[in-house]
Design a protein around this motif. Structure first.
Motif, short mmCIF file in Angstrom:
data_model
loop_
_atom_site.label_atom_id
_atom_site.label_comp_id
_atom_site.label_asym_id
_atom_site.label_seq_id
_atom_site.Cartn_x
_atom_site.Cartn_y
_atom_site.Cartn_z
N LYS A 79 4.47 7.82 -11.48
CA LYS A 79 3.48 8.82 -11.10
C LYS A 79 2.43 8.98 -12.21
O LYS A 79 1.24 9.15 -11.95
N MET A 80 2.89 8.89 -13.46
CA MET A 80 1.97 9.10 -14.58
C MET A 80 1.05 7.90 -14.83
O MET A 80 -0.12 8.07 -15.10
N VAL A 81 1.61 6.68 -14.76
CA VAL A 81 0.78 5.52 -15.11
C VAL A 81 0.21 4.80 -13.88
O VAL A 81 -0.65 3.94 -14.00
N GLY A 82 0.70 5.17 -12.70
CA GLY A 82 0.19 4.56 -11.47
C GLY A 82 0.96 3.31 -11.09
O GLY A 82 1.52 2.62 -11.96
N LYS A 83 0.99 3.05 -9.77
CA LYS A 83 1.77 1.90 -9.27
C LYS A 83 1.21 0.57 -9.77
O LYS A 83 1.92 -0.42 -9.86
N ALA A 84 -0.10 0.54 -10.07
CA ALA A 84 -0.68 -0.72 -10.55
C ALA A 84 -0.10 -1.09 -11.91
O ALA A 84 0.01 -2.27 -12.25
N ASN A 85 0.32 -0.10 -12.69
CA ASN A 85 0.84 -0.36 -14.03
C ASN A 85 2.35 -0.38 -14.11
O ASN A 85 2.91 -0.88 -15.08
N PHE A 86 3.02 0.19 -13.11
CA PHE A 86 4.49 0.18 -13.14
C PHE A 86 5.05 0.02 -11.73
O PHE A 86 4.90 0.89 -10.88
N LYS A 87 5.71 -1.13 -11.56
CA LYS A 87 6.42 -1.37 -10.30
C LYS A 87 7.89 -1.55 -10.66
O LYS A 87 8.20 -2.12 -11.68
N PHE A 88 8.77 -1.05 -9.78
CA PHE A 88 10.19 -1.25 -10.08
C PHE A 88 11.00 -1.40 -8.80
O PHE A 88 10.56 -1.00 -7.72
N SER A 89 12.16 -2.03 -8.95
CA SER A 89 13.10 -2.12 -7.84
C SER A 89 14.48 -1.68 -8.34
O SER A 89 15.00 -2.26 -9.30
N VAL A 90 15.03 -0.66 -7.69
CA VAL A 90 16.35 -0.16 -8.08
C VAL A 90 17.41 -1.19 -7.68
O VAL A 90 18.44 -1.35 -8.34
N THR A 91 17.15 -1.92 -6.60
CA THR A 91 18.12 -2.92 -6.12
C THR A 91 18.29 -4.04 -7.14
O THR A 91 19.42 -4.41 -7.47
N THR A 92 17.18 -4.57 -7.62
CA THR A 92 17.31 -5.68 -8.59
C THR A 92 17.39 -5.16 -10.03
O THR A 92 17.59 -5.92 -10.97
N LYS A 93 17.23 -3.86 -10.20
CA LYS A 93 17.27 -3.21 -11.52
C LYS A 93 16.26 -3.84 -12.48
O LYS A 93 16.59 -4.16 -13.63
N THR A 94 15.07 -4.10 -11.97
CA THR A 94 14.01 -4.65 -12.82
C THR A 94 12.70 -3.96 -12.51
O THR A 94 12.53 -3.36 -11.45
#
Ligand SMILES: Nc1ncnc2c1ncn2[C@@H]1O[C@H](COP(=O)(O)OP(=O)(O)OP(=O)(O)O)[C@@H](O)[C@H]1O
Ligand SMILES: [Mg+2]
Length: 420
Positions: A85-100
């Motif tokens: 939320k703070m840095v924006g989706k363009a700067n931080f993407k993640f997947s809980v499933t792959t834990k990356t």
């Protein structure tokens, strides 16, 4: 999630910082950077952003980073979504499933510290830097392992926590240990100038009288002593109710504790409503008992609940697999359709904290006829003789019914926390 995303120019905080947060923002980083103190004092918000912008974003290309939480669920709730939320989706993407994840173009691994496999995984990893949420709740072995993996020049970690027992590893081996390359930043509730007065007064009320007040509000690393559930001990009417509308109960979990010969075996039935859990029934099997008696009483207890409520699962003390198998067999023969699972048996302190939190928010009730459970909640005290938070279990207090109720509650702990 392999190709690094193009680095988007890191944003400066798009919001203003409190004076305390600003001081932290400007402070030079050390190998270990710890933010400790009161809840809601603004530690996570500023430290996640500083870590992302000042540590991760400018790092050389091939560095790998790590974000850990007490569990993966807590990690997602406290770190990943907040950071995104703070840095924006363009700067931080993640997947809980792959834990990356990819943060400012850098690879980030995500872990839950209480996951046994996480320790093994980290053992093989080399990280440039780690962000550790609620670090005082990690197993000490995880922290030592992690510090070992952060051995490269310039490597380090940023961690946040609320105070815990004074013998907690973070206090004895990081905060109080001389000679470490560290910076410890203490945050107090009053440092968060963005919280409303009413909000602060409310959370103070919620923790009143408990050890959590001293730790989470006053920010003190102190030993737990005295009664564990002060609200139930002093004002039971705040949780005890005469009746509950069965229609308001979505489903019921059964908890079973085997007390062995020294105490008794306990069954607890916990119903879940929109207003939190309700202990609706109890049974304490004491005296001369055989597996046959135990099995028969269990089947009777379950049938009684099933006549009124939806019951799908029972969570049974995993220390006694033979007794558990006996219950399964008896339930099968009695044509009771019930999933009989091993209780999770997470740390008792986690269960105690959860129940106190629910009580503080008026989201925990016990039906008046569950007299043993009410009495046990009133009498439960901390054991001061041990170097960590521990409930006194010397036979003077009926711990069995508490254990049984907690086994029934535990599987939905994360959901209950999210609801409050
Ligand atoms: N600079 C800020 N501007 C606006 N709101 C803020 C700021 N810093 C913190 N807050 C808000 O205050 C609340 C608590 O902040 P934060 O989660 O950082 O506290 P914390 O110390 O990590 O709490 P906990 O110990 O409970 O994890 C959050 O709702 C957060 O959004
Ligand atoms: Mg936090």
């Amino acid at each position: 999630m392999t190709a690094p995303a193009p680095v988007v120019e890191p944003a400066k905080p798009a919001f203003s910082l409190s004076p305390k947060q600003l001081a932290y923002w400007k402070a030079p980083d050390r190998r270990i950077n710890l933010l400790e103190g009161s809840i809601r004092s603004g530690k996570s918000k500023v430290s996640l952003l500083k870590w992302a912008i000042k540590t991760v974003a400018p790092a050389p290309r091939d560095c790998v980073f790590l974000i850990t939480g007490k569990t993966m669920t807590a990690n997602r709730r406290n770190c990943l979504t907040v950071l995104q939320k703070m840095v924006g989706k363009a700067n931080f993407k993640f997947s809980v499933t792959t834990k990356t994840g990819i943060l400012f173009g850098h690879e980030v691994e995500l872990e839950g510290a209480n996951d046994i496999q996480a320790e093994t995984k980290i053992q093989g990893g080399t990280y440039k830097n780690a962000y550790c949420d609620e670090i005082a709740l990690y197993p000490p072995s995880f922290i030592t392992m992690l510090l070992g993996r952060l051995s490269e020049v310039g490597a380090g970690l940023t961690g946040t926590c609320n105070p815990d027992h004074p013998k907690n590893y973070v206090k004895t081996d990081i905060i109080d240990k001389p000679g470490l390359d560290k910076a410890v930043h203490r945050f107090l509730l009053e440092d968060n100038i963005f919280l409303g007065r009413d909000y602060i007064e409310n959370i103070k009320k919620e923790y009143a009288g408990t050890v959590y007040y001293k730790r989470f509000i006053d920010g003190l690393w102190c030993q737990a002593e005295g009664v564990i559930y002060p609200v139930i001990a002093a004002t039971p009417e705040r949780v005890v109710v005469d009746k509950i509308d069965p229609a308001s109960i979505k489903y019921v979990n059964i908890g079973v504790d085997f007390g062995g010969n020294k105490s008794g075996d306990a069954f607890s039935a916990v119903g879940f409503t929109k207003q939190g859990p309700v202990i609706i029934d109890e049974e304490h099997v004491t005296g001369i008992k055989t597996p046959e008696v135990l099995n028969a009483r269990f089947c009777e207890f379950v049938k009684k609940q099933m006549a009124v409520y939806k019951v799908y699962e029972a969570y049974v003390d995993s220390a006694e697999q033979t007794l558990k198998a006996g219950l399964e067999d008896a339930a099968f023969k009695a044509k009771i359709v019930l999933n009989i699972r091993n209780a999770k048996k997470g740390p008792i302190t986690g269960r105690i904290h959860l129940i106190n939190l629910l009580i503080g928010r008026n989201r925990f009730r016990i039906l008046r006829h569950c007299v043993k459970t009410i009495e046990a909640f009133q009498q439960a005290v901390w054991d001061k003789r041990i170097d960590k938070d521990e409930r006194l279990d010397d036979g003077t207090v009926n711990i069995d019914v508490l254990d049984a109720a907690e086994y029934a509650l535990e599987p939905v702990a994360e959901q209950l926390i999210a609801e409050v």
